[in-house]
Design an enzyme around this catalytic site. Structure first.
Site, short mmCIF file in Angstrom:
data_model
loop_
_atom_site.label_atom_id
_atom_site.label_comp_id
_atom_site.label_asym_id
_atom_site.label_seq_id
_atom_site.Cartn_x
_atom_site.Cartn_y
_atom_site.Cartn_z
N ASP A 44 0.88 -1.16 0.00
CA ASP A 44 0.00 0.00 0.00
C ASP A 44 0.93 1.22 0.00
OD1 ASP A 44 -2.41 1.57 0.53
OD2 ASP A 44 -1.63 1.79 2.55
N LEU A 45 0.41 2.39 -0.33
CA LEU A 45 1.28 3.58 -0.38
C LEU A 45 1.14 4.45 0.87
CD1 LEU A 45 3.23 5.44 -1.92
CD2 LEU A 45 1.24 6.46 -3.02
N ASP A 46 -0.02 5.14 0.95
CA ASP A 46 -0.23 6.07 2.05
C ASP A 46 -0.26 5.32 3.38
OD1 ASP A 46 -0.46 8.15 0.25
OD2 ASP A 46 -2.63 8.05 0.14
N THR A 99 1.39 10.26 4.09
CA THR A 99 0.67 11.35 3.43
C THR A 99 -0.64 11.66 4.13
OG1 THR A 99 0.00 9.63 1.92
CG2 THR A 99 1.61 11.21 1.10
N LYS A 155 -8.55 6.56 6.08
CA LYS A 155 -7.38 5.82 5.59
C LYS A 155 -7.81 4.68 4.67
CE LYS A 155 -3.98 7.02 9.05
NZ LYS A 155 -3.15 6.59 10.17
N GLY A 156 -7.21 4.64 3.49
CA GLY A 156 -7.53 3.58 2.54
C GLY A 156 -8.82 3.82 1.77
N ARG A 170 -11.07 8.95 -2.73
CA ARG A 170 -11.34 10.39 -2.63
C ARG A 170 -12.84 10.68 -2.61
NH1 ARG A 170 -8.58 13.67 -7.24
NH2 ARG A 170 -6.96 12.18 -6.71
N SER A 213 -2.56 0.65 -4.33
CA SER A 213 -2.99 1.83 -3.58
C SER A 213 -4.33 2.35 -4.08
CB SER A 213 -1.93 2.92 -3.72
OG SER A 213 -2.44 4.17 -3.29
N ALA A 214 -5.10 2.95 -3.18
CA ALA A 214 -6.37 3.58 -3.56
C ALA A 214 -6.14 4.96 -4.17
CB ALA A 214 -7.27 3.71 -2.33
N SER A 215 -4.93 5.48 -4.05
CA SER A 215 -4.67 6.86 -4.45
C SER A 215 -4.51 7.03 -5.96
CB SER A 215 -3.40 7.37 -3.77
OG SER A 215 -3.08 8.65 -4.26
N ASN A 270 -2.99 9.57 -6.96
CA ASN A 270 -1.74 10.34 -7.02
C ASN A 270 -0.52 9.45 -6.76
OD1 ASN A 270 -2.94 13.05 -7.32
ND2 ASN A 270 -3.77 12.64 -5.28
N LYS A 275 -11.19 -0.65 -1.75
CA LYS A 275 -10.95 -1.50 -0.59
C LYS A 275 -12.13 -1.30 0.37
CE LYS A 275 -5.98 -0.44 -0.97
NZ LYS A 275 -4.83 0.26 -0.39
N GLU A 320 -0.17 -3.27 4.64
CA GLU A 320 -1.30 -2.33 4.71
C GLU A 320 -1.38 -1.63 6.06
OE1 GLU A 320 -3.93 -0.67 3.94
OE2 GLU A 320 -4.12 -1.14 1.82
N ASP A 321 -1.80 -0.37 6.04
CA ASP A 321 -1.98 0.36 7.31
C ASP A 321 -3.45 0.59 7.64
OD1 ASP A 321 -2.28 2.27 5.16
OD2 ASP A 321 -2.34 3.79 6.73
P1 B16 Z 1 -6.14 10.35 -3.64
P2 B16 Z 1 -3.60 4.15 0.09
C1 B16 Z 1 -5.41 6.14 0.06
O1 B16 Z 1 -4.15 5.62 -0.26
C2 B16 Z 1 -5.39 6.97 1.33
O2 B16 Z 1 -5.13 6.15 2.46
C3 B16 Z 1 -6.71 7.66 1.51
O3 B16 Z 1 -6.68 8.46 2.68
C4 B16 Z 1 -7.01 8.53 0.29
O4 B16 Z 1 -8.26 9.18 0.40
C5 B16 Z 1 -6.99 7.63 -0.95
O5 B16 Z 1 -5.73 6.99 -1.05
C6 B16 Z 1 -7.25 8.40 -2.24
O6 B16 Z 1 -6.19 9.27 -2.46
O7 B16 Z 1 -7.03 11.48 -3.25
O8 B16 Z 1 -4.68 10.70 -3.69
O9 B16 Z 1 -6.61 9.64 -4.89
O10 B16 Z 1 -3.48 4.10 1.57
O11 B16 Z 1 -4.57 3.15 -0.49
O12 B16 Z 1 -2.25 4.15 -0.60
MG MG Z 2 -2.80 3.20 3.35
#
Ligand code: B16
Ligand code: MG
Length: 217
Positions: free
Chosen positions: A8-10, A16, A44-45, A48, A113-115, A117, A144, A168-169
């Site tokens: 996982d990233l964040d 972040t 978290k996870g 957006r 990752s869900a992000s 970015n 997730k 994963e966090d």
């Molecule tokens: P973005 P992960 C998740 O990343 C974050 O934990 C979560 O807080 C955030 O809202 C989500 O990514 C979306 O991020 O706005 O950058 O697309 O923990 O799955 O790496």
């Molecule tokens: Mg995370």
């Protein structure tokens, strides 16, 4: 044996969550209500879109679909201002050690990752090249705890789900890994992540012996 290690990233590679918090807090304040660190924990996870839905519910606020889109853009623009200031000093302790060890031992390494970015963040902290594949919020339709992101991350490196290990966090992320029939490793507190197969506070607690055990099992 070649296993798949999915990160996982964040919250796992970088913290972040503090930048998400600042950007969401400013957005909430501009709408006339507050946003707390405790609420931030629950995001978290979470994607957006789902994050903004939760925040508006907490603030007892409803907006038009057009305004919703504007708010998402606004939040992400501010978030990216923080991201643009990141460098490799923000990589969490011992993450590079583990990534290098896995690479040296010919293990599969991918991001799940869900992000949306994810790529820009990995570029900023200069570890994009450590990953054979990146699966992020741009590639999946189900968030997730659905296992989609991790199943795709396994497929992208040609490793069977049952041969994958996920770091994963978040609770939703641990549940997603478990649903994918992968070994789940929680990074964070035991109180929160008790559904994980293994739990560590951070990567400094993950020994070479432990990684070897995962590789050889
Ligand atoms: P973005 P992960 C998740 O990343 C974050 O934990 C979560 O807080 C955030 O809202 C989500 O990514 C979306 O991020 O706005 O950058 O697309 O923990 O799955 O790496
Ligand atoms: Mg995370």
């Amino acid at each position: 044996k070649r296993k798949g290690f999915i990160f996982d990233l964040d919250g796992v590679i970088v913290d972040t969550a503090k930048y998400h918090f600042l950007a969401w807090k400013n957005l909430a304040n501009s709408l006339g209500f507050d946003f707390t660190e405790i609420q931030n924990e629950q995001l978290k996870g979470v994607s957006r879109v789902e994050s903004l839905k939760k925040i508006l519910t907490w603030g007892e606020t409803t907006v038009s679909e057009e305004k919703f889109q504007d708010l998402m853009t606004l939040k992400n623009t501010e978030y990216l201002e923080f991201i643009n200031k990141m460098d490799d000093s923000e990589i969490l302790p011992d993450v590079p050690r583990v990534l290098d060890y896995l690479k040296d031992n010919k293990q599969g390494v991918s991001l799940g990752s869900a992000s949306k970015n994810a790529r820009v963040i990995l570029e900023k902290v200069n570890i994009l090249d450590k990953f054979e594949a990146i699966v992020d919020g741009n590639d999946v339709s189900k968030a997730k705890p659905d296992p989609e992101v991790f199943l795709n991350a396994a497929d992208a490196i040609n490793v069977k789900p049952e041969d994958c290990i996920v770091f994963e966090d978040s609770v939703a992320g641990v549940q997603a890994a478990n649903a994918a029939h992968m070994i789940s490793i929680g990074i964070g507190s035991e109180d929160v992540l008790h559904e994980a197969d293994y739990i560590f506070n951070d990567f400094t607690e993950i020994s070479t012996e432990f990684i070897n055990k995962l590789i050889n099992n």
